[in-house]
Design a protein around this motif. Structure first.
Motif: not given
Length: 240
Positions: A212, A216-217, A184, A220, A179
């Motif tokens: 998150l 940063d998502c 992550i 996910y 990211v």
């Protein structure tokens, strides 16, 4: 062993109006349940009734023995839309009550994606049933990730007739996801659900979130339908 089960799942999924319906029948020492929601078991805290963004066709079966042994299969997503793939969750477990107020349960779930076989995974679970409330833990160790889940269903308490269930999961990725500003390697997500029946309608208020946020998502890949905080109100009514 699971081929007949897959067929039965498909039959149930063809009844989209049978929301939260369960057909039950005794077969000697066995109790057979067919329904459009996961059967009553510790697995119910792990098998999702519908997949995030999935279609509304779902269903399965559960077969339990007087000894406490049970097994079943549930399809939370029949993969009828081009954006979703067929998912079949098969489980086997054992539950034993010490008395009318306390019992335990252990089992294994196999998550199968016939069109995406590399994504198949297994999950071990166990927990306690105390006064109708279920408290459990599960652990899955797949080649590319590890997931640990704590969940609770306070169905035996229901203050003011409101059911409460909670789930918290930590995810450890085998391969870090890049990211902006780093990578992550692990994250967590959680959900809290309130439910109540009102004039024949099942009302559900669900809040979900994760550790998150922002850019940063993009890394996910948890249980919730959305990385950021989401408040959802669902209303369902059975037509028969």
């Amino acid at each position: 062993m699971f081929k007949p089960c897959i067929f039965l799942v498909a039959v149930l999924a063809a009844c989209p109006l049978a929301e939260a319906q369960i057909f039950q029948r005794e077969l000697g020492d066995f109790d057979l349940k067919l329904g459009t929601t996961p059967s009553r078991s510790m697995a119910q805290g792990l098998v999702k009734p519908t997949s995030p963004g999935g279609d509304s066709f779902h269903g399965g079966l559960d077969l339990s023995h007087d000894s406490g042994l049970y097994f079943g299969q549930f399809s939370p997503n029949m993969g009828l839309s081009s954006a979703n793939n067929l998912e079949i969750d098969s489980y086997v477990g054992f539950k034993h009550p010490f008395d009318q107020t306390l019992g335990y349960e252990v089992g294994l779930i196999h998550y199968s994606y016939p069109k995406l076989s590399p994504l198949n995974s297994q999950e071990f679970y166990g927990g306690l049933n105390l006064l109708g409330n279920r408290f459990g833990v599960s652990f899955s160790n797949d080649p590319d990730r590890q997931d640990s889940t704590l969940f609770a269903d306070l169905g035996g308490t229901q203050p003011f007739g409101i059911g409460v269930s909670m789930k918290y999961t930590t995810h450890q990725l085998g391969t870090p996801v890049s990211v902006e500003g780093g990578a992550i390697r692990a994250f967590s997500d959680w959900s809290l659900q309130f439910s109540r029946a009102w004039m024949g309608v099942d009302l559900n208020l669900i809040y979900s979130d994760s550790s998150l946020s922002g850019g940063d998502c993009s890394a996910y890949s948890g249980h919730n339908s959305q990385c950021d905080g989401l408040l959802t109100l669902k209303a369902a009514r059975s037509f028969y």
